[in-house]
Design a protein around this motif. Structure first.
Motif, short mmCIF file in Angstrom:
data_model
loop_
_atom_site.label_atom_id
_atom_site.label_comp_id
_atom_site.label_asym_id
_atom_site.label_seq_id
_atom_site.Cartn_x
_atom_site.Cartn_y
_atom_site.Cartn_z
N ASN A 198 10.34 2.90 -0.67
CA ASN A 198 9.05 2.21 -0.63
C ASN A 198 8.05 3.12 0.08
OD1 ASN A 198 7.06 0.20 -0.74
ND2 ASN A 198 7.68 -0.65 1.23
N ASP A 199 7.46 4.03 -0.67
CA ASP A 199 6.56 5.04 -0.13
C ASP A 199 5.13 4.49 -0.14
OD1 ASP A 199 5.32 7.30 0.74
OD2 ASP A 199 6.16 8.64 -0.78
N VAL A 200 4.80 3.71 0.89
CA VAL A 200 3.53 2.99 0.91
C VAL A 200 2.34 3.94 1.04
CG1 VAL A 200 2.21 1.15 2.01
CG2 VAL A 200 4.71 1.02 1.94
N VAL A 201 2.46 4.90 1.95
CA VAL A 201 1.39 5.90 2.15
C VAL A 201 1.98 7.26 1.81
CG1 VAL A 201 -0.25 6.89 3.77
CG2 VAL A 201 0.39 4.47 3.97
N ASN A 202 1.60 7.79 0.69
CA ASN A 202 2.26 8.98 0.16
C ASN A 202 2.12 10.19 1.07
OD1 ASN A 202 3.73 10.39 -1.87
ND2 ASN A 202 1.82 11.30 -2.60
N ASP A 203 1.02 10.29 1.79
CA ASP A 203 0.78 11.47 2.62
C ASP A 203 1.36 11.34 4.03
OD1 ASP A 203 -0.57 12.71 0.56
OD2 ASP A 203 -2.52 11.89 1.15
N ARG A 370 0.86 0.26 -2.12
CA ARG A 370 0.35 -0.63 -1.07
C ARG A 370 0.33 -2.08 -1.55
NH1 ARG A 370 -3.75 3.52 -0.03
NH2 ARG A 370 -5.30 2.22 -1.09
N ASP A 371 -0.04 -2.26 -2.80
CA ASP A 371 -0.08 -3.61 -3.37
C ASP A 371 1.31 -4.24 -3.40
OD1 ASP A 371 -1.19 -5.82 -5.23
OD2 ASP A 371 0.41 -4.91 -6.43
N VAL A 372 2.30 -3.49 -3.88
CA VAL A 372 3.66 -4.02 -3.97
C VAL A 372 4.21 -4.30 -2.58
CG1 VAL A 372 6.02 -3.58 -4.73
CG2 VAL A 372 4.10 -2.87 -6.16
N ASP A 373 4.01 -3.37 -1.66
CA ASP A 373 4.51 -3.55 -0.30
C ASP A 373 3.93 -4.80 0.35
OD1 ASP A 373 5.78 -2.42 2.28
OD2 ASP A 373 3.68 -2.68 2.85
N GLY A 394 16.26 5.46 2.43
CA GLY A 394 16.04 4.24 3.19
C GLY A 394 15.15 4.43 4.40
N ALA A 395 14.72 5.67 4.67
CA ALA A 395 13.82 5.90 5.81
C ALA A 395 12.49 5.20 5.58
CB ALA A 395 13.61 7.40 6.02
N GLU A 396 12.06 5.11 4.33
CA GLU A 396 10.89 4.31 3.97
C GLU A 396 11.38 3.22 3.04
OE1 GLU A 396 7.05 7.22 4.44
OE2 GLU A 396 7.88 7.00 2.42
N ARG A 397 11.45 2.01 3.56
CA ARG A 397 12.10 0.92 2.84
C ARG A 397 11.20 -0.31 2.75
NH1 ARG A 397 17.18 -0.75 6.35
NH2 ARG A 397 17.62 1.47 6.04
#
Length: 473
Positions: A198-203, A370-373, A394-397
């Motif tokens: 779940n990579d909410v903020v790509n940067d 961001r919308d999905v999260d 799983g580090a970004e979940r």
């Protein structure tokens, strides 16, 4: 006159094709006890049989289903999407599986399917061949279009499989099941998403850097880091070996740009790839002293874990749809290597743009994840997320918040990208199993007694991580 008649006939066929794609629920067959299941499936408009394969206790069908290229405008053409149906009985619940990539045409049963002793529908993700429109309009490859593919398949089959439905998938398939729930929240009675990034903020990828300072043991981390560094220190002799390997296998490097870039990309995947696919106990297979290891030992270790074919054109081609999505909506990780001197790293982690042919345009949409999260945090309903403790993805979940209802995030201790319900600690395993059974409409008498309703079948039941040749979820 003949030309006019041929033109009218062609027009009628074209309109008929679009009508089939646009009306998912039209003329649905009745699910009866007297009509053969194959006949019921093939009575669905747009459904055709590729083959039926035998498996004791089931019927297994490989099918094509006509889908619109653009669900917002079905007049823009259609394509054939592969699906499979593992049929047990219309009186049982159904599990809707998506791997996020190609669909397997070999009979298999996912963990939730075994738990509920049900049917299983599996769908190939759009744009993975052969489920790719021709010509391919890549702008129609996005998470909403893919969720709409699932929605149409579900609507087409629901009149046959009338009991409860649960969607599931692992990795990119877990992401896919989550996006489907977000866009069509009323279709499924539950979701079981395994190891879904779940990579909410790509940067912002510092979570991955923190993960790699703590995962496993220091001894294992040091071994892996040393081999990765040594592969870059010995770049010149190992790239000569790589060039010979590429020539022998006919590999080219047009998309990524050069053999040198491909070599570095493979090496930089090494540590990530180990933790994604291996267990801590596998660290014994890693060279103990990288400095004194032979070139062949370094090569073999990197090739076993990362795969030197991964970034050749021939390795990238199959996964172009994934890299396209990573560069337009899903996001992609970017990690640092503080234990490797800067002079040894020329390019760093390759961005998805460098892994997709340049004639395919790409533009990143930062709002998509961001919308999905946000939706999952505040509106998740009957959703279970399972992660592996040692899995980098799983580090970004996904996480559930106060607005979520009957939804859970569990972590399987010591497991990798193949984490599952069976690998959870006892109380979480019992709770997860009980909730899956409840959502499927076949509840256990109590949480404590909840267990899979079907016996384990070593040939049919898929367990563990599905290995890909490079760092992909």
């Amino acid at each position: 006159m003949r030309k006019a008649l041929r033109w009218l006939l062609a027009l009628a066929v074209f309109i008929g094709t679009l009508s089939t794609a646009g009306a998912a629920t039209a003329a649905q067959p009745e699910a009866t006890g007297t009509t053969d299941i194959k006949d019921q499936l093939l009575a669905i408009p747009g459904m055709s049989l590729i083959e039926e394969k035998p498996y004791t206790g089931y019927r297994f069908f490989v099918l094509d289903y006509t889908q619109p290229v653009d669900h917002r405008d079905p007049s823009k053409g259609t394509f054939q999407q592969r699906i499979t149906v593992l049929h047990k009985d219309v009186s049982r619940p159904t599990v809707f599986y998506t791997g996020g990539y190609n669909v397997s045409t070999t009979p298999s049963r996912r963990e939730p399917t075994q738990i509920v002793d049900g049917n299983q529908v599996s769908m190939e993700y759009r744009f993975f061949t052969p489920s790719r429109p021709d010509p391919a309009d890549w702008s129609k490859l996005d998470i909403w279009q893919a969720a709409s593919d699932q929605h149409r398949v579900f609507k087409a089959l629901k009149s046959i499989y009338t009991k409860n439905w649960i969607s599931t998938g692992g990795s990119k398939g877990g992401m896919t099941a989550t996006y489907y729930k977000r866009f069509y929240p009323r279709d499924m009675d539950g979701v079981v998403a395994y190891v879904a990034p779940n990579d909410v903020v790509n940067d912002e990828d510092s979570a991955y850097d923190r993960f790699f300072t703590k995962v496993g043991t220091k001894e294992c981390r040091d071994r892996l880091n040393a081999v990765q560094r040594e592969a870059l220190v010995r770049r010149e002799p190992l790239e000569k070996k790589y060039a010979a390997y590429a020539a022998d296998n006919g590999y080219t490097f047009t998309t990524i740009g050069s053999l040198d870039r491909a070599y570095e990309a493979v090496v930089l995947d090494y540590v990530w790839g180990f933790w994604q696919y291996s267990l801590l106990s596998d660290c014994a297979t890693v060279p103990a002293d990288a400095r004194t290891a032979t070139d062949q030992a370094i090569w073999d270790s990197v090739d076993t874990i990362s795969g030197f074919s991964a970034y050749a054109d021939q390795g990238l081609e199959q996964y172009t749809p994934y890299y396209y999505q990573a560069g337009t909506q899903l996001g992609a990780p970017d990690i640092h290597f503080p234990y490797i001197e800067k002079q040894y790293i020329r390019y760093g982690y390759e961005s998805p743009r460098n892994l997709v042919p340049r004639d395919i345009p790409m533009k990143f949409q930062p709002y998509a994840m961001r919308d999905v999260d946000s939706w999952v945090r505040h509106h998740a309903h009957h959703m279970l997320f399972v992660y592996g403790q040692n899995d980098p993805w799983g580090a970004e979940r996904f996480r559930v918040g106060k607005g979520a209802e009957d939804s859970y995030v569990f972590t399987a201790p010591g497991l990798n990208h193949g984490a599952n319900v069976a690998g959870l600690v006892a109380d979480q395993k019992a709770l997860a199993t009980a909730r899956i059974l409840q959502w499927a409409g076949v509840p256990a008498t109590s949480t404590a007694t909840a267990k899979p309703l079907a016996r384990f079948d070593s040939r049919l039941d898929v367990r563990g991580v599905e290995r890909e040749p490079a760092m992909r979820p």
